[in-house]
Scaffold this motif. Structure first.
Motif: not given
Lengths: 202, 202
Positions: B5-10, B13-15
């Motif tokens: 999931f490189h460079d993909q941010h949650l 809302e999930a954070l």
């Protein structure tokens, strides 16, 4: 205003990213991790709970060639190449005198007095809670699209001498490389226990 | 096939759900947590990394009135009402003889031999890694729409006698209530440190 998420699940993809598909990497792509990314990891990890908000973790993010060489000299043979290749390796340390900071970290009561004169209790609390914070660090890094490679194979006294010489009350808990994991550096995932093996509902 | 999931941010809302808006609750809504939910928490937490996949955590999920009464008798005055009101309180214990399980948990090498005859090393490793697993438990619970209330105010010897009498090599690390948090039971969030306070980029 307190925001709640009762019965709301993270997406399957998010759960894959932070738990189910995440792996501990031994090798790293040649791709930098910026200081801004390290700040972003800390901005998340510091929100995780610690006892009386003690926040005992003291983190050295080893990034320069000079600091890397110092750390490589302290780790076990099997970890030297890993630390050398990683863009960053975090030293997750802790302060056994964390209680000195409690007047501002936990302002509603005199929590500092709970720990004064109890160095053994402080050592245990700082070790436990900095381990929690190390876990938050790893989940935060993954949540931001990075991979982790935690390690406990190192000479703790040597790490403390090399990185905490100015802070004689700081100790090292574990170290963790951070970057973009190289798929070819890992093997199949080790087995995981069924619920009934290590859990009981009483 | 390794998924990355490189460079993909949650999502933001999930954070918020797992870090930024999550709080440690002192009081609980009168709403049950099912055994299936506890299994789901464990299915996620067991995927988190531990050293040599040692998985030292041994969890007792205290749910029945009888088990709750036993646990209430072991916790500090300030925690009794919290444990009583919580649908579930997890006792995060650990096995100081976790190395006996390594032949199947870490099958690629003889990791058991690394720990034989080193009880002090096993105690440290089991304490560190079960704390990591306790953090995974809390993040997993939050990720599934539940709230947590971790506590370290209890009599460890009493908890071990009450819940690990058949497992004399098990110890307790910390305890954590799980349920649907009552917003009225919490105060403002304690302050969090700026990056520069407890971090250094070397």
């Amino acid at each position: 205003m307190t925001v709640q998420f009762h019965d709301q699940h993270l997406s399957a993809e998010a759960l894959d990213q932070i738990f189910r598909e995440a792996r501990s990497y031994n090798g790293w792509l040649d791709k930098e991790v910026s200081d801004e990314q390290l700040h972003s990891i800390y901005e998340l990890m510091k929100m995780g709970p610690t006892s009386a908000n003690m926040q005992p973790a003291r983190v050295v993010w080893v990034k320069s060639d000079e600091a890397k060489a110092k750390l490589v000299a302290c780790v076990s043979e099997g970890n030297k190449a890993k630390v050398e290749a990683a863009p960053v390796t975090a030293i997750i340390g802790y302060d056994i005198d964390f209680h000195e900071e409690l007047p501002w970290l936990f302002p509603h009561t005199d929590a500092k007095s709970w720990f004064e004169g109890d160095e053994e209790g402080r050592k245990e609390g700082a070790f436990r809670n900095s381990a929690l914070q190390g876990a938050y660090l790893m989940i935060a890094a993954r949540a931001l699209g990075l991979d982790c490679g935690p390690m406990s194979g190192f000479d703790a006294a040597a790490v403390e001498k090399a990185f905490f010489a100015d802070d004689p009350r700081h100790r090292v808990n574990f170290i963790c490389s951070i970057g973009y994991g190289d798929k070819t550096s890992i093997f199949g995932r080790s087995p995981r226990p069924d619920f009934d093996k290590f859990n009981e509902i009483a």
